[in-house]
Design a protein around this motif. Structure first.
Motif, PDB file in Angstrom:
ATOM      1  N   ARG A  59      27.906  -5.365  16.261  1.00  0.00           N
ATOM      2  CA  ARG A  59      29.246  -5.876  16.051  1.00  0.00           C
ATOM      3  C   ARG A  59      29.035  -6.755  14.809  1.00  0.00           C
ATOM      4  O   ARG A  59      29.847  -7.178  13.884  1.00  0.00           O
ATOM      5  CB  ARG A  59      29.673  -6.712  17.262  1.00  0.00           C
ATOM      6  N   ILE A  60      27.993  -7.718  14.962  1.00  0.00           N
ATOM      7  CA  ILE A  60      27.546  -8.314  13.790  1.00  0.00           C
ATOM      8  C   ILE A  60      27.395  -7.815  12.346  1.00  0.00           C
ATOM      9  O   ILE A  60      27.967  -8.144  11.458  1.00  0.00           O
ATOM     10  CB  ILE A  60      26.086  -9.399  13.875  1.00  0.00           C
ATOM     11  N   PHE A  61      26.786  -6.781  12.369  1.00  0.00           N
ATOM     12  CA  PHE A  61      26.682  -5.842  11.224  1.00  0.00           C
ATOM     13  C   PHE A  61      27.980  -5.408  10.864  1.00  0.00           C
ATOM     14  O   PHE A  61      28.417  -5.452   9.482  1.00  0.00           O
ATOM     15  CB  PHE A  61      25.871  -4.715  11.662  1.00  0.00           C
ATOM     16  N   LEU A  62      28.881  -4.868  11.654  1.00  0.00           N
ATOM     17  CA  LEU A  62      30.096  -4.436  11.252  1.00  0.00           C
ATOM     18  C   LEU A  62      31.128  -5.532  10.477  1.00  0.00           C
ATOM     19  O   LEU A  62      31.839  -5.340   9.604  1.00  0.00           O
ATOM     20  CB  LEU A  62      30.938  -3.716  12.342  1.00  0.00           C
ATOM     21  N   GLU A  63      30.933  -6.696  11.233  1.00  0.00           N
ATOM     22  CA  GLU A  63      31.734  -7.842  10.615  1.00  0.00           C
ATOM     23  C   GLU A  63      31.336  -8.113   9.217  1.00  0.00           C
ATOM     24  O   GLU A  63      32.154  -8.447   8.316  1.00  0.00           O
ATOM     25  CB  GLU A  63      31.661  -9.077  11.640  1.00  0.00           C
ATOM     26  N   ALA A  64      29.889  -8.364   9.141  1.00  0.00           N
ATOM     27  CA  ALA A  64      29.411  -8.582   7.899  1.00  0.00           C
ATOM     28  C   ALA A  64      29.819  -7.636   6.781  1.00  0.00           C
ATOM     29  O   ALA A  64      29.759  -8.052   5.662  1.00  0.00           O
ATOM     30  CB  ALA A  64      27.988  -9.017   8.049  1.00  0.00           C
ATOM     31  N   MET A  65      29.718  -6.437   6.895  1.00  0.00           N
ATOM     32  CA  MET A  65      29.901  -5.381   6.019  1.00  0.00           C
ATOM     33  C   MET A  65      31.255  -4.924   5.854  1.00  0.00           C
ATOM     34  O   MET A  65      31.374  -3.863   5.067  1.00  0.00           O
ATOM     35  CB  MET A  65      28.712  -4.456   6.373  1.00  0.00           C
ATOM     36  N   ALA A  66      32.005  -5.452   6.632  1.00  0.00           N
ATOM     37  CA  ALA A  66      33.571  -4.914   6.370  1.00  0.00           C
ATOM     38  C   ALA A  66      34.034  -4.884   5.131  1.00  0.00           C
ATOM     39  O   ALA A  66      34.867  -3.963   4.795  1.00  0.00           O
ATOM     40  CB  ALA A  66      34.514  -5.864   7.344  1.00  0.00           C
ATOM     41  N   GLY A  67      33.775  -5.536   4.209  1.00  0.00           N
ATOM     42  CA  GLY A  67      33.975  -5.348   2.874  1.00  0.00           C
ATOM     43  C   GLY A  67      33.572  -4.300   2.297  1.00  0.00           C
ATOM     44  O   GLY A  67      34.157  -3.837   1.051  1.00  0.00           O
ATOM     45  N   ALA A  68      32.975  -3.264   2.798  1.00  0.00           N
ATOM     46  CA  ALA A  68      32.712  -1.933   2.381  1.00  0.00           C
ATOM     47  C   ALA A  68      33.392  -1.007   2.372  1.00  0.00           C
ATOM     48  O   ALA A  68      33.658  -0.110   1.643  1.00  0.00           O
ATOM     49  CB  ALA A  68      31.178  -1.377   2.791  1.00  0.00           C
ATOM     50  N   GLY A  69      34.470  -1.112   3.508  1.00  0.00           N
ATOM     51  CA  GLY A  69      35.524  -0.228   3.575  1.00  0.00           C
ATOM     52  C   GLY A  69      35.465   0.206   4.986  1.00  0.00           C
ATOM     53  O   GLY A  69      35.495  -0.652   6.068  1.00  0.00           O
ATOM     54  N   ARG A  70      35.969   1.488   5.247  1.00  0.00           N
ATOM     55  CA  ARG A  70      36.161   1.993   6.612  1.00  0.00           C
ATOM     56  C   ARG A  70      34.813   2.375   7.377  1.00  0.00           C
ATOM     57  O   ARG A  70      34.190   3.347   6.633  1.00  0.00           O
ATOM     58  CB  ARG A  70      37.349   3.198   6.493  1.00  0.00           C
ATOM     59  N   PHE A  71      34.700   1.974   8.598  1.00  0.00           N
ATOM     60  CA  PHE A  71      33.527   2.481   9.420  1.00  0.00           C
ATOM     61  C   PHE A  71      33.858   3.453  10.659  1.00  0.00           C
ATOM     62  O   PHE A  71      34.997   3.028  11.166  1.00  0.00           O
ATOM     63  CB  PHE A  71      32.526   1.518  10.057  1.00  0.00           C
ATOM     64  N   SER A  72      33.104   4.276  10.799  1.00  0.00           N
ATOM     65  CA  SER A  72      33.201   5.214  11.854  1.00  0.00           C
ATOM     66  C   SER A  72      31.975   5.563  12.644  1.00  0.00           C
ATOM     67  O   SER A  72      31.038   5.961  11.872  1.00  0.00           O
ATOM     68  CB  SER A  72      34.055   6.460  11.401  1.00  0.00           C
ATOM     69  N   PRO A  73      31.917   5.464  14.072  1.00  0.00           N
ATOM     70  CA  PRO A  73      30.736   5.627  14.517  1.00  0.00           C
ATOM     71  C   PRO A  73      30.654   7.304  14.686  1.00  0.00           C
ATOM     72  O   PRO A  73      31.528   7.930  14.934  1.00  0.00           O
ATOM     73  CB  PRO A  73      30.938   5.051  16.039  1.00  0.00           C
ATOM     74  N   ILE A  74      29.488   7.892  14.823  1.00  0.00           N
ATOM     75  CA  ILE A  74      29.015   9.062  14.786  1.00  0.00           C
ATOM     76  C   ILE A  74      27.979   9.448  15.465  1.00  0.00           C
ATOM     77  O   ILE A  74      26.996   8.753  15.324  1.00  0.00           O
ATOM     78  CB  ILE A  74      29.014   9.637  13.626  1.00  0.00           C
ATOM     79  N   PRO A  75      27.904  10.485  16.371  1.00  0.00           N
ATOM     80  CA  PRO A  75      26.693  10.976  17.066  1.00  0.00           C
ATOM     81  C   PRO A  75      25.621  11.413  16.136  1.00  0.00           C
ATOM     82  O   PRO A  75      25.909  12.024  15.219  1.00  0.00           O
ATOM     83  CB  PRO A  75      26.865  11.986  18.155  1.00  0.00           C
ATOM     84  N   GLU A  76      24.359  10.958  16.220  1.00  0.00           N
ATOM     85  CA  GLU A  76      23.427  11.225  15.300  1.00  0.00           C
ATOM     86  C   GLU A  76      23.335  12.792  14.852  1.00  0.00           C
ATOM     87  O   GLU A  76      23.113  13.050  13.744  1.00  0.00           O
ATOM     88  CB  GLU A  76      22.071  10.821  15.700  1.00  0.00           C
ATOM     89  N   GLU A  77      23.419  13.559  15.762  1.00  0.00           N
ATOM     90  CA  GLU A  77      23.548  15.047  15.425  1.00  0.00           C
ATOM     91  C   GLU A  77      24.367  15.493  14.714  1.00  0.00           C
ATOM     92  O   GLU A  77      24.312  16.660  14.000  1.00  0.00           O
ATOM     93  CB  GLU A  77      23.556  15.947  16.866  1.00  0.00           C
ATOM     94  N   LEU A  78      25.526  14.652  14.498  1.00  0.00           N
ATOM     95  CA  LEU A  78      26.586  15.138  13.305  1.00  0.00           C
ATOM     96  C   LEU A  78      26.342  14.443  12.053  1.00  0.00           C
ATOM     97  O   LEU A  78      27.265  14.587  11.119  1.00  0.00           O
ATOM     98  CB  LEU A  78      27.858  14.795  14.051  1.00  0.00           C
ATOM     99  N   MET A  79      25.384  13.534  12.030  1.00  0.00           N
ATOM    100  CA  MET A  79      25.475  12.737  10.709  1.00  0.00           C
ATOM    101  C   MET A  79      25.276  13.480   9.468  1.00  0.00           C
ATOM    102  O   MET A  79      25.751  13.518   8.371  1.00  0.00           O
ATOM    103  CB  MET A  79      24.230  11.514  10.927  1.00  0.00           C
ATOM    104  N   ASP A  80      24.423  14.639   9.592  1.00  0.00           N
ATOM    105  CA  ASP A  80      23.998  15.609   8.337  1.00  0.00           C
ATOM    106  C   ASP A  80      25.697  15.944   8.137  1.00  0.00           C
ATOM    107  O   ASP A  80      25.878  16.294   6.712  1.00  0.00           O
ATOM    108  CB  ASP A  80      23.078  16.621   8.906  1.00  0.00           C
ATOM    109  N   ALA A  81      26.260  16.571   9.051  1.00  0.00           N
ATOM    110  CA  ALA A  81      27.781  17.048   8.787  1.00  0.00           C
ATOM    111  C   ALA A  81      28.760  16.058   8.141  1.00  0.00           C
ATOM    112  O   ALA A  81      29.355  16.157   7.183  1.00  0.00           O
ATOM    113  CB  ALA A  81      28.378  17.817   9.936  1.00  0.00           C
ATOM    114  N   GLY A  82      28.493  14.981   8.842  1.00  0.00           N
ATOM    115  CA  GLY A  82      29.643  13.937   8.227  1.00  0.00           C
ATOM    116  C   GLY A  82      29.074  13.249   6.819  1.00  0.00           C
ATOM    117  O   GLY A  82      30.006  13.079   6.000  1.00  0.00           O
ATOM    118  N   SER A  83      27.671  13.330   6.638  1.00  0.00           N
ATOM    119  CA  SER A  83      27.502  12.690   5.196  1.00  0.00           C
ATOM    120  C   SER A  83      27.824  13.967   4.327  1.00  0.00           C
ATOM    121  O   SER A  83      28.125  13.608   3.218  1.00  0.00           O
ATOM    122  CB  SER A  83      25.959  12.772   5.214  1.00  0.00           C
TER     123      SER A  83
END
Length: 263
Positions: A141-165
C-alpha cells in the motif's frame, strides 16, 4: 520512507520522477553506472545523488533498474550489504523475465520483493504498471501510494507477468509504429508532416480514453465509426486484407515468448 533508485535510465528515471510527485526530494536516492546521468536527474528533482551500496544500506524501497542480464552481478555486489541490515526493506524489481524467487536467490535472502513492469508513459504520469506483491499488504500500500504519480496500477499473478509485459510494456513501441504509419499515410495524402503526426497521436489518445471511460468493447467502438458504405469500413477492409490483427497478435506473442527467455 526512503526510495532508492539503482539505475536511472529511461524507466528508472521515469519512476524516480513519478516518486518525486509524492515524496520530498530528500527521500529519494539516485545512483547510476554513469554518475553524470544520476547527478543530472538529482539536480532536476532536488533529490540526493548516491551510490549502489549506500542505497542498499539506507533505502526502505530499493528499485533495481538494471537489465535482466546485469541483475546477478548487481545483487552479488549488494548481497553482503543487504545481509548486514537489521531493519526491514523491500526490493522492487522491474527486470523482465526474472521472478520474485529469482531476485531473492540472487540477493541471497528471503527478502520482501515487489515485482513491477512499468512502461514509458510513466514519465508523464500516464503509465500502465503491472505488479506482483511479494511483500506485506501494508508495504505494498505504501509503495502504491508513493508511486501513484506514475499512472495506473494493476495487480497480476506472477505467471501472467510475461504476457502482461508483452501488452503493456512492449505495447508503446507497437503504438508508436502505428502512429508513425498513420502519419505517413496522411503525408501521402497531402497533409504536412507535423499536422499528420499531431492528428494521429491525438486520435490514439482520445480513442484510448474513450475505450477506458466508456467500458465498451473495442469492437463496438470500431463499429460505431464504420458507417454502411463509408470510407472507414473500406480502410478496415484493407487492414484485414493485410493481416493487421494477426500481425499485432503475433507481435505480442513473440514479445511474451522472449520475456520468458531473458533469465
Amino acid at each position: 520512507m526512503t526510495f532508492g533508485f539503482i539505475g536511472t535510465g529511461n524507466m528508472g528515471g521515469a519512476l524516480a520522477r513519478a516518486a518525486r510527485r509524492r515524496l520530498e526530494g530528500g527521500d529519494i536516492l539516485l545512483a547510476n553506472r554513469t554518475e553524470a546521468k544520476a547527478a543530472a536527474l538529482a539536480e532536476e528533482l532536488g533529490a540526493c545523488l548516491s551510490g549502489n551500496r549506500t542505497i542498499a544500506e539506507r533505502a526502505d524501497y530499493i528499485f533495481l533498474g538494471v537489465k535482466p542480464r546485469m541483475m546477478g552481478e548487481l545483487l552479488e555486489e549488494l548481497a553482503p550489504v543487504l545481509a548486514g541490515r537489521k531493519d526491514r526493506f523491500i526490493l522492487v524489481s522491474m527486470a523482465a523475465g526474472l521472478s520474485i524467487a529469482d531476485i531473492r536467490a540472487m540477493a541471497g535472502g528471503d527478502y520482501p520483493v515487489i515485482r513491477i513492469m512499468p512502461n514509458t508513459p510513466c514519465s508523464i504520469g500516464e503509465g500502465m504498471l503491472l505488479y506482483t506483491p511479494g511483500a506485506t499488504e501494508e508495504e505494498t500500500r505504501i509503495f502504491l501510494e508513493a508511486m501513484a504519480g506514475a499512472g495506473r496500477f494493476s495487480p497480476i499473478p506472477e505467471e501472467l507477468m510475461d504476457a502482461g509485459s508483452a501488452v503493456a510494456g512492449c505495447g508503446p513501441a507497437f503504438v508508436d509504429l502505428f502512429v508513425e504509419a498513420l502519419a505517413d499515410g496522411g503525408v501521402a495524402c497531402g497533409l504536412p508532416r507535423a499536422a499528420a503526426a499531431e492528428f494521429a497521436a491525438q486520435m490514439v489518445l482520445g480513442s484510448a480514453r474513450l475505450l477506458l471511460e466508456s467500458g465498451k468493447h473495442p469492437g463496438e467502438l470500431k463499429d460505431a465509426v464504420c458507417s454502411p458504405g463509408g470510407s472507414t469500413i473500406q480502410g478496415v477492409r484493407k487492414l484485414e486484407e493485410a493481416g493487421f490483427r494477426g500481425a499485432v497478435m503475433n507481435a505480442v506473442i513473440a514479445a511474451c515468448e522472449k520475456n520468458g527467455k531473458l533469465k
